[in-house]
Design an enzyme around this catalytic site. Structure first.
Site, PDB file in Angstrom:
ATOM      1  N   GLY A 259     -18.027   0.050  -2.103  1.00  0.00           N
ATOM      2  CA  GLY A 259     -17.027  -0.395  -3.054  1.00  0.00           C
ATOM      3  C   GLY A 259     -15.633  -0.494  -2.466  1.00  0.00           C
ATOM      4  CG  HIS A 260     -12.432  -1.415  -5.172  1.00  0.00           C
ATOM      5  ND1 HIS A 260     -12.345  -2.144  -6.317  1.00  0.00           N
ATOM      6  CD2 HIS A 260     -12.421  -0.120  -5.572  1.00  0.00           C
ATOM      7  CE1 HIS A 260     -12.262  -1.345  -7.355  1.00  0.00           C
ATOM      8  NE2 HIS A 260     -12.310  -0.109  -6.922  1.00  0.00           N
ATOM      9  CG  ASN A 261      -8.992   0.451  -2.341  1.00  0.00           C
ATOM     10  OD1 ASN A 261      -9.133  -0.187  -3.386  1.00  0.00           O
ATOM     11  ND2 ASN A 261      -8.001   0.238  -1.511  1.00  0.00           N
TER      12      ASN A 261
END
Length: 350
Positions: A259-261
């Site tokens: 997922g993001h980050n």
């Protein structure tokens, strides 16, 4: 080795093999009667599994439980303590990690059996924008699309039906498999991306409001470190505002979602079907078994190991051994499972 798909790129002697493994010819072992060993005169015709080992073929041996008694010739990489299990007529190469040694040899001498026109590096059906910067010895396959201001550095292979969006950078000696989509991403050198993976896509961030729900724009990027391997069918989101970071020499299996980050430090290993929610941090040398899920904003400390199918809802310190659902210290988890089984048996007897 299936010669329909792979080939040995040039003639290999046993002496060549010893040079790759940094082994002296004096360390070779064979007890065949009246046989004088000349490594420079013995040539490797094929790489095979141990069960199929024959004369002029090379394999490795690690499993003493396998049926090794019928294998009576060929060349085998093995640990010295396992030589006693091998037929006296097999030429034995001592190596502390036989599978690793065999892998080094395959990497050096075996190539995909493809016939490319070496003078035509860019397939006629590929679309390459005039502002893209293409390095030396770059191959771009059929129906691939290279958009504005993309940089592809030297000795990189872009397979067919790949899409690389504007301003992405692909480092030296990368391999990009068929059907890969790359956007908002920087790949450093020697990154391998297998088929049908999507890198730098928008993440799963949104503002829920019934019929007016909107996806949150993701204005970050994805950066993948040198030597990292990404399997088939993976999805890795770009950052929401900052970067999603994958370190150096990370091994990511097929069908993994990141997922993001997320921040994945160097040398981590993620087995198949791992799922990381947003902003997960894996410190160096973390190993996640297959089908592990990790909740958002969790940190797993350096050198930790997470057992397959575990569901991680809490952060863990350095060198943790983790398992279960919800995940916990693996010894605690094992005791819990044992006690549950004991209770079940007692109830069954009533």
């Amino acid at each position: 080795m299936n010669k329909d798909f792979f080939k040995i790129d040039h003639k290999i002697s046993l002496l060549d093999i010893l040079e790759v493994l940094d082994i002296s010819k004096d360390d070779l072992v064979i007890k065949k009667d009246n046989f004088v060993l000349h490594p420079e005169k013995i040539y490797i015709e094929d790489f095979v599994s141990f069960e199929n080992l024959k004369k002029n073929k090379l394999s490795f041996f690690t499993n003493i439980k396998s049926n090794f008694t019928n294998v009576s010739s060929g060349i085998c990489i093995a640990e010295k303590e396992n030589f006693k299990y091998l037929n006296k007529d097999i030429i034995k190469i001592p190596f502390s990690n036989p599978k690793k040694g065999f892998s080094k040899i395959l990497k050096k001498y075996v190539t995909v059996n493809q016939k490319h026109n070496k003078e035509n590096k860019i397939h006629p059906s590929a679309i390459v924008h005039k502002t893209a910067k293409i390095g030396k010895n770059v191959f771009i396959g059929a129906y691939s699309i290279i958009c504005e201001d993309v940089i592809i550095e030297d000795d990189t292979h872009i397979s067919e039906r790949v899409t690389i969006s504007s301003n992405c950078k692909i480092g030296k000696e990368c391999f990009i498999g068929a059907g890969v989509i790359i956007e908002c991403t920087v790949l450093n050198k020697k990154v391998n991306v297998a088929h049908n993976t999507v890198l730098g896509k928008i993440g799963f961030g949104f503002i829920p409001e019934n019929t007016n729900t909107i996806l949150t724009p993701h204005v970050g990027s994805l950066n993948v470190g040198e030597g990292t391997n990404i399997g088939s069918g993976c999805t890795i989101d770009r950052g929401l505002i900052d970067k999603t970071l994958i370190g150096k020499y990370v091994m990511i299996d097929n069908q993994v979602h990141i997922g993001h980050n997320c921040v994945i430090d160097d040398f981590c290993i993620l087995a198949g079907q791992v799922g990381l929610s947003g902003s997960v941090v894996l410190e160096k040398n973390v190993i996640l078994g297959g089908d592990v899920s990790v909740k958002d904003n969790i940190k797993i400390g350096e050198g930790s190991i997470v057992a397959g199918a575990s569901k991680v809802f809490n952060s863990f310190p350095k060198a943790s051994k983790i398992g279960g659902s919800p995940a916990q210290d693996i010894n605690s988890w094992k005791r819990l499972v044992a006690s549950q089984r004991l209770i079940y048996k007692k109830r069954k007897k009533k």
